[in-house]
Design an enzyme around this catalytic site. Structure first.
Site, short mmCIF file in Angstrom:
data_model
loop_
_atom_site.label_atom_id
_atom_site.label_comp_id
_atom_site.label_asym_id
_atom_site.label_seq_id
_atom_site.Cartn_x
_atom_site.Cartn_y
_atom_site.Cartn_z
CE LYS A 166 -24.05 -16.02 2.24
NZ LYS A 166 -22.74 -15.36 2.35
NE ARG B 225 -15.75 -18.07 10.37
CZ ARG B 225 -15.24 -16.90 9.98
NH1 ARG B 225 -14.56 -16.16 10.85
NH2 ARG B 225 -15.39 -16.47 8.75
#
Length: 469
Positions: free
Chosen positions: A247, A323
């Site tokens: 990120k 996820r």
């Protein structure tokens, strides 16, 4: 843990707090108010607008009471009020002392008012001392004090966990928080850690967390009780660098909150246990706790992982890690065939783009369950919004060389495709709900300090009698 708030003793020498709404011709001052106080309020320009405070003078210059504006009456079914906790601002602005509600205007919910008051008392002072509002409320007549305090306890726990930085809230620390909760309420806890995750078939939890400073783990709590089974699964990514798909700094700054799903399910479990509701159900809480970090053994873009369920997953972005860990935990949960299975996660930026930080989406195939949960959120100042498991998008999560894609390209429907991915692991026996929360209050508001926040907990709690059958 931040000390929990308390109500003032009911027989204390408390001061009256009059709640006032604005009217067409001035404030709708209550009938029981003395004529001198009416004159004083009007002279001060008091109009009853939301958050407006007018202290009332007594003999000798002491404060004899106060008027507080709660704004116009709103119908939450059609047009929610701009501030969900109309009384919280009073808790933050009234001078020190004990206060009781002297009236209850039409449409005012005293239980919600009391809850907002307690939420307004929260200050995170682990690293820096701060001034806690000193005004205390006598629990309003007819309000279930134990219930309100239990709701506050769950919210305080969630806020504390999210606000704590990763230096003190890694996977091992999150485990300790879960152990403390289990000890408080007589729950059983087991933890699978490190290489044992591979040995016991949790390969995706291990893959995501193996590069972290602390070993990855799966935390499993079971509360004593009999009845239908409710399983809560919370994403416990204690810090998310994005992995090898790193990120930028602007996106990494808040990633201590990426375990907000875990914080919320623990907060909900705290409230359920304090209310004694766990006795009437079989409550299980599963938290895959990891750090998504960068090291020589980090999982890579292009890797193919085989999940606990046996489905293969192509990694097209290591920053779509939540996820993955949830998938293994959901597969475990589904093996026991609970009546209701709920996942909570700070999962997608797409959900924030669609609905903003204050209105988390949830997904559910069962219309009756979805209606009950959304209604409970609306009625209990815990707003949520239903989004669809949109079947035509299933092809977007099906790559060429594996069963599933963890990060389909194109930039469309990111929250929906993530929910569809998770549904593949939730089984077909349980009623499944997925909450894509933000878990953070970006700007302080009455009853909601800037920082970690609970979302969806009260909606779930108040819908349980209807959906857990």
């Amino acid at each position: 843990m931040t000390p929990l708030p308390e109500f003032a003793a009911p027989f204390s020498a408390s001061l009256p707090l009059w709640l006032v709404r604005p009217g067409a011709d001035g404030p709708a001052l209550p009938e029981g108010l003395a004529a001198s106080d009416r004159t004083w309020a009007l002279a001060q320009g008091f109009a009853g607008t939301a958050g407006q405070l007018c202290l009332l003078p007594g003999e000798g210059g002491v404060i004899a009471g106060a008027l507080f504006g709660i704004g116009p009456q709103a119908d939450p079914a059609s047009r929610p009020a701009r501030e969900r906790y109309s009384l919280a601002k009073a808790a933050e602005t009234l001078p020190e002392g004990d206060w009781h509600l002297a009236n209850a205007p039409e449409g005012f919910d005293p239980q919600l008012g009391a809850l907002g008051w307690l939420f307004a008392q929260y200050r995170f002072t682990r690293y820096k001392q701060g001034k806690t509002p000193a005004a205390r409320l006598v629990c309003p007549e007819g309000v279930d004090a134990d219930r309100v305090l239990a709701l506050a306890a769950g919210e305080y726990l969630a806020r504390d966990l999210i606000n704590t930085p990763a230096s003190d809230m890694g996977p091992a620390d999150l485990e300790q928080a879960a152990r403390a909760l289990a000890a408080r309420h007589g729950a059983r806890i087991s933890v699978i850690e490190g290489q044992d995750l591979l040995a016991q078939n949790f390969p995706m939890i291990h893959a995501v967390g193996r590069a972290g400073a602390q070993a990855p783990r799966l935390i499993d709590l079971r509360f004593p009780g009999e009845g239908p089974m409710l399983t809560l699964v919370g994403k416990g990514v204690c810090f998310d660098t994005g992995g090898l798909d790193i990120k930028p700094p602007s996106s990494m700054g808040l990633m201590k909150k990426d375990m907000g799903g875990a914080a919320n399910v623990l907060g909900l479990a705290e409230t359920l246990a304090r209310l004694g509701l766990t006795a009437g159900m079989r409550l299980r809480v599963l938290i895959p706790a990891v750090e998504n970090s960068i090291a020589g053994n980090a999982f890579r873009p292009g890797d193919i992982l085989t999940s606990r369920k046996g489905l293969t997953v192509e990694i097209n972005n290591t920053d779509a890690e939540g996820r993955l860990v949830l998938a293994d935990a959901l597969a475990l949960a589904a093996e026991e065939k609970p009546a209701v299975l709920i996942s909570m996660a700070t999962l997608t930026g797409a959900a924030r783009v669609a609905l903003g930080p204050d209105l988390p989406p949830f997904f559910c195939d069962d219309d009756g369950t979805a209606t009950a949960v959304q209604r409970a959120g609306r009625d209990n100042a815990d707003p949520i919004w239903r989004m669809p498991f949109w079947e035509p998008y299933e092809s977007m999560i099906e790559p060429v060389i594996a069963d599933l894609d963890n990060a389909p390209g194109g930039g469309f429907a990111g929250a929906i495709t993530a929910a569809l991915f998770l549904r593949r692991f939730a089984g077909e026996d349980a009623t499944y709900l997925h909450f894509d929360i933000y878990g953070w209050q970006p700007v302080a508001a009455p009853g909601r300090t800037k920082g970690g926040t609970g979302q969806g907990m009260r909606a779930i709690l108040n819908a349980l009698p209807e959906i857990l059958k």
